[in-house]
Design a protein around this motif. Structure first.
Motif, PDB file in Angstrom:
ATOM      1  N   HIS A 314       0.857  -1.205   0.000  1.00 55.41           N
ATOM      2  CA  HIS A 314       0.000   0.000   0.000  1.00 55.41           C
ATOM      3  C   HIS A 314       0.879   1.236   0.000  1.00 55.41           C
ATOM      4  O   HIS A 314       1.880   1.296   0.719  1.00 55.41           O
ATOM      5  CB  HIS A 314      -0.998  -0.008   1.154  1.00 55.41           C
ATOM      6  CG  HIS A 314      -0.448   0.290   2.513  1.00 55.41           C
ATOM      7  ND1 HIS A 314      -0.307   1.579   2.995  1.00 55.41           N
ATOM      8  CD2 HIS A 314      -0.010  -0.523   3.504  1.00 55.41           C
ATOM      9  CE1 HIS A 314       0.178   1.520   4.224  1.00 55.41           C
ATOM     10  NE2 HIS A 314       0.380   0.272   4.552  1.00 55.41           N
ATOM     11  N   ASP A 326       5.773   2.931   6.612  1.00 50.88           N
ATOM     12  CA  ASP A 326       4.411   2.411   6.432  1.00 50.88           C
ATOM     13  C   ASP A 326       3.694   3.299   5.419  1.00 50.88           C
ATOM     14  O   ASP A 326       2.981   4.201   5.795  1.00 50.88           O
ATOM     15  CB  ASP A 326       3.673   2.399   7.783  1.00 50.88           C
ATOM     16  CG  ASP A 326       2.363   1.667   7.723  1.00 50.88           C
ATOM     17  OD1 ASP A 326       2.100   1.012   6.710  1.00 50.88           O
ATOM     18  OD2 ASP A 326       1.586   1.767   8.688  1.00 50.88           O
ATOM     19  N   ASN A 327       3.887   3.039   4.142  1.00 45.27           N
ATOM     20  CA  ASN A 327       4.584   1.891   3.624  1.00 45.27           C
ATOM     21  C   ASN A 327       5.306   2.252   2.330  1.00 45.27           C
ATOM     22  O   ASN A 327       5.201   1.545   1.336  1.00 45.27           O
ATOM     23  CB  ASN A 327       3.573   0.754   3.396  1.00 45.27           C
ATOM     24  CG  ASN A 327       4.220  -0.533   2.957  1.00 45.27           C
ATOM     25  OD1 ASN A 327       5.367  -0.796   3.210  1.00 45.27           O
ATOM     26  ND2 ASN A 327       3.467  -1.318   2.225  1.00 45.27           N
ATOM     27  N   GLU A 360      -5.583   1.717   2.286  1.00 46.03           N
ATOM     28  CA  GLU A 360      -5.242   0.639   3.223  1.00 46.03           C
ATOM     29  C   GLU A 360      -5.497   1.076   4.651  1.00 46.03           C
ATOM     30  O   GLU A 360      -6.032   0.335   5.469  1.00 46.03           O
ATOM     31  CB  GLU A 360      -3.770   0.226   3.046  1.00 46.03           C
ATOM     32  CG  GLU A 360      -3.419  -1.097   3.702  1.00 46.03           C
ATOM     33  CD  GLU A 360      -3.027  -1.002   5.167  1.00 46.03           C
ATOM     34  OE1 GLU A 360      -2.897  -2.044   5.819  1.00 46.03           O
ATOM     35  OE2 GLU A 360      -2.854   0.121   5.689  1.00 46.03           O
ATOM     36  N   GLU A 361      -5.091   2.313   4.956  1.00 46.61           N
ATOM     37  CA  GLU A 361      -5.196   2.795   6.343  1.00 46.61           C
ATOM     38  C   GLU A 361      -6.643   3.014   6.766  1.00 46.61           C
ATOM     39  O   GLU A 361      -6.916   3.217   7.942  1.00 46.61           O
ATOM     40  CB  GLU A 361      -4.373   4.086   6.522  1.00 46.61           C
ATOM     41  CG  GLU A 361      -2.879   3.913   6.255  1.00 46.61           C
ATOM     42  CD  GLU A 361      -2.161   3.037   7.288  1.00 46.61           C
ATOM     43  OE1 GLU A 361      -2.810   2.551   8.217  1.00 46.61           O
ATOM     44  OE2 GLU A 361      -0.945   2.842   7.139  1.00 46.61           O
ATOM     45  N   ASP A 397       4.293  -5.100   3.967  1.00 45.99           N
ATOM     46  CA  ASP A 397       3.817  -3.980   4.790  1.00 45.99           C
ATOM     47  C   ASP A 397       4.416  -4.154   6.187  1.00 45.99           C
ATOM     48  O   ASP A 397       3.729  -3.981   7.187  1.00 45.99           O
ATOM     49  CB  ASP A 397       2.282  -3.970   4.848  1.00 45.99           C
ATOM     50  CG  ASP A 397       1.751  -2.695   5.496  1.00 45.99           C
ATOM     51  OD1 ASP A 397       2.531  -1.732   5.650  1.00 45.99           O
ATOM     52  OD2 ASP A 397       0.554  -2.668   5.843  1.00 45.99           O
TER      53      ASP A 397
HETATM   54 ZN   LIG Z   1       0.846  -0.467   6.456  1.00 50.27          ZN
END
Ligand SMILES: [Zn+2]
Length: 412
Positions: A314, A326-327, A360-361, A397
């Motif tokens: 991601h 991250d990331n 993603e988050e 990740d």
């Molecule tokens: Zn991540």
């Protein structure tokens, strides 16, 4: 370090097919030579982080980073490099100014930032901070009618302890053996946290409902600014959403995270009844509702070109830093892996596709949307034709450091 990560990834790719196809050691050595002697991985990280900055989904930062990735993939000669849209995502968010100051009893600049999906302040505003630790809906009653025009500190002062152990360490063989012996994921997937085997999954829905109730309460009560302590110490500030990308959710009051040490100083002054004044100036705006995207591109295969091996990570981040570990780290490794494969002009039977996800988050939204549109709707689990042609997917990740194993995260 990251060269080693690329090597490990390439080796893993080859190892996966080793039972069916002989390993071509000459090719492995060429991959190693390109990775060690001609690495571009730190350049990818530099452009993703230092140049493009934070990459919050729905922000101008992630769009800029995505365009930069697509230009690189095209420059390397990949096919079909593009943004593949998914959605709806909801409202975007952007912050272009943040200042924070302790003005009394003594001047001090405060380290912090606006939390994502916080509104701005329409110029500098100053006021008196008060403690208002609200952790459950039952706490609302305690503060009803007491917070109008106040700067509310919403958390208990975090305890900050001296750091006596190294901040990072290499896993021992025993650590690795423990991870290897993780509980059978077949029995553990539902209700357990795949990133922390054996631990219950966080109840996201409950947390989200409370956040919405709290934001509505704070706005209804006329809170001027909501202040949270950054989760880390040593002046590092970490924080996630103030509000939500979904338009149906309430907008919070202006909401900030400040360094834990400074949060605690203000809390101690309040406790001793010393008059305190703090000032914030936040420029932040919500952007119109929009779909988001994943960035994809591929190297078409030869004899088995309809079979696909995917590499992914991601690329979205939060906003307090530049999302290096991250990331951007994982994204850069995957970019470097596919750059190497293309640069060596290998005759690969299968198509190799890179996908850098967004959202993603906010709950793995981009990769879930990709799975649904290409492979199967998890609600009904009726695989689509592409599902049978997916030979494998490799994801990173896990931050930085050498790859010493593969986390299956409940997928074995
Ligand atoms: Zn991540």
């Amino acid at each position: 370090m990251r060269n080693v990560m690329v090597l490990a990834l390439s080796a893993a790719l080859l190892a996966a097919w080793a039972t069916e196809e002989p390993v071509d050691l000459r090719t492995v050595n060429r991959i190693k030579a390109e990775a060690f002697d001609n690495s571009k991985v730190m350049e990818h990280v530099f452009f993703l982080t230092d140049v493009n900055g934070p990459r919050l989904t729905g922000s101008p930062g992630i769009e800029g980073a995505a365009k930069w990735v697509i230009n690189r993939l095209e420059e390397w000669g990949l096919t079909g490099a593009k943004m593949e849209t998914w959605g709806p995502f909801g409202r975007g968010w952007s912050s272009t100014r943040f200042t924070a100051h302790l003005k009394a009893p003594q001047y001090a600049p405060l380290i912090g930032f606006a939390r994502p999906w916080s509104p701005g302040t329409s110029g500098p505003i100053s006021g008196e901070p008060v403690m208002a630790v609200i952790k459950t809906n039952a706490d609302f009653e305690k503060f009803k009618g007491k917070l109008k025009g106040k700067i509310a500190l919403l958390e208990r002062p975090p305890s900050i302890v001296p750091i006596v152990a190294p901040p990072s360490r290499r896993f021992t063989e025993t650590d690795l053996a423990g991870m290897f012996a993780a509980p059978d994921p077949g029995a553990a997937v539902v209700g357990l946290n795949p990133s922390a085997p054996g631990q219950p999954a966080p109840d996201r829905e409950k947390a989200r409902k409370f956040r919405n109730d709290l934001n509505k309460f704070l706005v209804d009560e006329g809170v001027m600014v909501a202040v949270y302590a950054g989760e880390r110490d040593l002046g590092t500030v970490r924080a996630t959403s103030a509000g939500s990308h979904e338009s149906k959710d309430p907008v919070p009051p202006p909401s900030v995270a400040i360094a834990a040490e400074q949060y605690n100083r203000i809390a101690r002054l309040i406790e001793k009844k010393i008059p305190v004044t703090v000032e914030f100036d936040i420029q932040a705006e919500f952007l119109p509702e929009k779909d988001s995207f994943n960035v994809v591109g591929e190297i078409p295969g030869s004899s088995k070109k309809d079979e696909v091996v995917m590499l992914g990570a991601h690329m979205d981040s939060w906003t307090g830093g530049t999302g290096a570990t991250d990331n951007a780290a994982g994204s850069a490794v995957m970019m470097e892996a596919i750059r190497i494969l293309k640069a060596l002009n290998l005759n690969m039977p299968r198509t190799v596709r890179i996908a850098l996800w967004t959202g993603e988050e906010q709950g793995m939204l981009g990769s879930k949307a990709y799975v649904k549109s290409h492979f199967a709707d998890p609600e009904v689990m009726s695989p689509k034709p592409e599902h049978a042609k997916l030979a494998g997917y490799f994801n990173i990740d896990n931050g930085t450091g050498k790859i010493r194993g593969v986390y299956l995260q409940g997928n074995d």
